[in-house]
Design a protein around this motif. Structure first.
Motif, PDB file in Angstrom:
ATOM      1  N   LEU A 163     -15.299  33.490  25.125  1.00  0.00           N
ATOM      2  CA  LEU A 163     -16.255  32.645  24.416  1.00  0.00           C
ATOM      3  C   LEU A 163     -15.690  31.256  24.127  1.00  0.00           C
ATOM      4  N   GLU A 164     -14.464  31.189  23.641  1.00  0.00           N
ATOM      5  CA  GLU A 164     -13.905  29.878  23.282  1.00  0.00           C
ATOM      6  C   GLU A 164     -13.811  28.963  24.493  1.00  0.00           C
ATOM      7  N   GLN A 165     -13.338  29.470  25.601  1.00  0.00           N
ATOM      8  CA  GLN A 165     -13.206  28.648  26.804  1.00  0.00           C
ATOM      9  C   GLN A 165     -14.578  28.196  27.307  1.00  0.00           C
ATOM     10  N   VAL A 166     -15.534  29.122  27.363  1.00  0.00           N
ATOM     11  CA  VAL A 166     -16.877  28.780  27.821  1.00  0.00           C
ATOM     12  C   VAL A 166     -17.496  27.762  26.862  1.00  0.00           C
ATOM     13  N   PHE A 167     -17.289  27.963  25.567  1.00  0.00           N
ATOM     14  CA  PHE A 167     -17.824  27.043  24.562  1.00  0.00           C
ATOM     15  C   PHE A 167     -17.282  25.632  24.791  1.00  0.00           C
ATOM     16  N   ARG A 168     -15.968  25.516  24.955  1.00  0.00           N
ATOM     17  CA  ARG A 168     -15.345  24.192  25.140  1.00  0.00           C
ATOM     18  C   ARG A 168     -15.885  23.491  26.389  1.00  0.00           C
ATOM     19  N   GLU A 169     -16.118  24.264  27.435  1.00  0.00           N
ATOM     20  CA  GLU A 169     -16.584  23.677  28.695  1.00  0.00           C
ATOM     21  C   GLU A 169     -18.071  23.354  28.673  1.00  0.00           C
ATOM     22  N   ALA A 170     -18.869  24.176  28.048  1.00  0.00           N
ATOM     23  CA  ALA A 170     -20.320  24.061  28.180  1.00  0.00           C
ATOM     24  C   ALA A 170     -21.035  23.425  26.988  1.00  0.00           C
ATOM     25  N   TYR A 171     -20.366  23.316  25.849  1.00  0.00           N
ATOM     26  CA  TYR A 171     -21.041  22.815  24.643  1.00  0.00           C
ATOM     27  C   TYR A 171     -21.722  21.460  24.838  1.00  0.00           C
ATOM     28  N   PRO A 172     -21.051  20.463  25.431  1.00  0.00           N
ATOM     29  CA  PRO A 172     -21.721  19.156  25.582  1.00  0.00           C
ATOM     30  C   PRO A 172     -23.025  19.248  26.377  1.00  0.00           C
ATOM     31  N   ARG A 173     -23.016  20.040  27.445  1.00  0.00           N
ATOM     32  CA  ARG A 173     -24.232  20.156  28.258  1.00  0.00           C
ATOM     33  C   ARG A 173     -25.318  20.909  27.506  1.00  0.00           C
ATOM     34  N   VAL A 174     -24.971  21.956  26.787  1.00  0.00           N
ATOM     35  CA  VAL A 174     -25.954  22.729  26.022  1.00  0.00           C
ATOM     36  C   VAL A 174     -26.621  21.828  24.983  1.00  0.00           C
ATOM     37  N   VAL A 175     -25.828  21.040  24.284  1.00  0.00           N
ATOM     38  CA  VAL A 175     -26.386  20.118  23.283  1.00  0.00           C
ATOM     39  C   VAL A 175     -27.262  19.065  23.971  1.00  0.00           C
ATOM     40  N   ALA A 176     -26.826  18.559  25.115  1.00  0.00           N
ATOM     41  CA  ALA A 176     -27.598  17.539  25.827  1.00  0.00           C
ATOM     42  C   ALA A 176     -28.951  18.079  26.288  1.00  0.00           C
ATOM     43  N   VAL A 177     -28.972  19.293  26.803  1.00  0.00           N
ATOM     44  CA  VAL A 177     -30.237  19.893  27.239  1.00  0.00           C
ATOM     45  C   VAL A 177     -31.171  20.067  26.041  1.00  0.00           C
ATOM     46  N   ALA A 178     -30.662  20.614  24.951  1.00  0.00           N
ATOM     47  CA  ALA A 178     -31.487  20.821  23.760  1.00  0.00           C
ATOM     48  C   ALA A 178     -31.952  19.493  23.177  1.00  0.00           C
ATOM     49  N   ALA A 179     -31.082  18.490  23.171  1.00  0.00           N
ATOM     50  CA  ALA A 179     -31.453  17.175  22.633  1.00  0.00           C
ATOM     51  C   ALA A 179     -32.531  16.525  23.483  1.00  0.00           C
ATOM     52  N   ARG A 180     -32.486  16.768  24.784  1.00  0.00           N
ATOM     53  CA  ARG A 180     -33.503  16.214  25.680  1.00  0.00           C
ATOM     54  C   ARG A 180     -34.880  16.756  25.289  1.00  0.00           C
ATOM     55  N   VAL A 181     -34.953  17.996  24.901  1.00  0.00           N
ATOM     56  CA  VAL A 181     -36.224  18.610  24.496  1.00  0.00           C
ATOM     57  C   VAL A 181     -36.604  18.177  23.087  1.00  0.00           C
ATOM     58  N   LEU A 182     -35.651  18.215  22.178  1.00  0.00           N
ATOM     59  CA  LEU A 182     -35.951  18.046  20.758  1.00  0.00           C
ATOM     60  C   LEU A 182     -35.883  16.607  20.267  1.00  0.00           C
ATOM     61  N   GLY A 183     -35.093  15.775  20.932  1.00  0.00           N
ATOM     62  CA  GLY A 183     -34.961  14.396  20.500  1.00  0.00           C
ATOM     63  C   GLY A 183     -34.111  14.204  19.267  1.00  0.00           C
ATOM     64  N   SER A 184     -33.360  15.206  18.900  1.00  0.00           N
ATOM     65  CA  SER A 184     -32.523  15.139  17.709  1.00  0.00           C
ATOM     66  C   SER A 184     -31.209  15.840  17.985  1.00  0.00           C
ATOM     67  N   ARG A 185     -30.120  15.118  17.818  1.00  0.00           N
ATOM     68  CA  ARG A 185     -28.813  15.736  18.051  1.00  0.00           C
ATOM     69  C   ARG A 185     -28.546  16.836  17.035  1.00  0.00           C
ATOM     70  N   GLY A 186     -28.933  16.623  15.798  1.00  0.00           N
ATOM     71  CA  GLY A 186     -28.723  17.641  14.768  1.00  0.00           C
ATOM     72  C   GLY A 186     -29.441  18.939  15.096  1.00  0.00           C
ATOM     73  N   GLU A 187     -30.711  18.826  15.480  1.00  0.00           N
ATOM     74  CA  GLU A 187     -31.462  20.025  15.861  1.00  0.00           C
ATOM     75  C   GLU A 187     -30.876  20.642  17.126  1.00  0.00           C
ATOM     76  N   ALA A 188     -30.418  19.787  18.047  1.00  0.00           N
ATOM     77  CA  ALA A 188     -29.818  20.283  19.295  1.00  0.00           C
ATOM     78  C   ALA A 188     -28.542  21.061  19.007  1.00  0.00           C
ATOM     79  N   GLU A 189     -27.766  20.603  18.040  1.00  0.00           N
ATOM     80  CA  GLU A 189     -26.545  21.333  17.682  1.00  0.00           C
ATOM     81  C   GLU A 189     -26.884  22.687  17.049  1.00  0.00           C
TER      82      GLU A 189
END
Length: 172
Positions: free
Chosen positions: A14-40
């Motif tokens: 989990l930790e390794q996958v989290f470190r590698e994928a977190y920026p993209r996961v937040v970016a995808v969610a932010a693209r939909v939601l328009g809010s970095r806080g909600e994306a996080e």
């Protein structure tokens, strides 16, 4: 000693996958939601689900991107009623003339997000992933589509999004 077993129901990678994928996961969610806080918040929810899953580490990036888009769309859909209540609570006299442009831009984004939430799930996710910077091959792998059908799916999603936006514009 390397840990290969789940500890307290959490996968060892989990930790390794989290470190590698977190920026993209937040970016995808932010693209939909328009809010970095909600994306996080969405990213946290997605990684909690991933942490309890048996998704192979090699498939994690695609799985997480799709999960981020799905979860963000769910938040978007459930947030429509809340947004309506919040808009009703704001007095129209409270808007200063110098912020009119910002209000128009925010309203346009809200309308795009509302229209996105009405699209068929696969089209919405393909559109979000593609516009979040994933290649056709990455979108295809994430959604289990052939690379050739990604373009068609995205074009249909864009067309449906335009129709939905036009429908709302003519009803205003």
């Amino acid at each position: 000693m390397e840990q290969d077993v789940m500890v307290a129901g959490v996968r060892p990678d989990l930790e390794q996958v989290f470190r590698e994928a977190y920026p993209r996961v937040v970016a995808v969610a932010a693209r939909v939601l328009g809010s970095r806080g909600e994306a996080e918040d969405v990213a946290q929810e997605v990684f909690l689900t991933f942490g309890r899953s048996s998704v192979p580490a090699g498939e994690a990036a695609g799985w997480l991107s799709v999960a981020a888009a799905h979860t963000a769309l769910n938040h978007l859909r459930s947030g429509r009623r809340r947004a309506s209540r919040e808009e009703a609570a704001v007095s129209p006299d409270a808007v200063a003339p110098d912020v009119a442009d910002a209000v128009v831009t925010l309203e346009e984004r809200r309308r795009v997000r509302a229209a996105l939430a009405t699209l068929p799930r696969k089209q919405a996710v393909a559109l979000v992933l593609r516009h979040s910077g994933l290649s056709y091959a990455e979108v295809a792998a994430a959604l289990d589509l052939s690379p050739g059908s990604v373009g068609t799916t995205v074009r249909r999603a864009e067309s449906a999004l335009r129709k939905e936006l036009n429908r709302h514009a003519s009803s205003d």
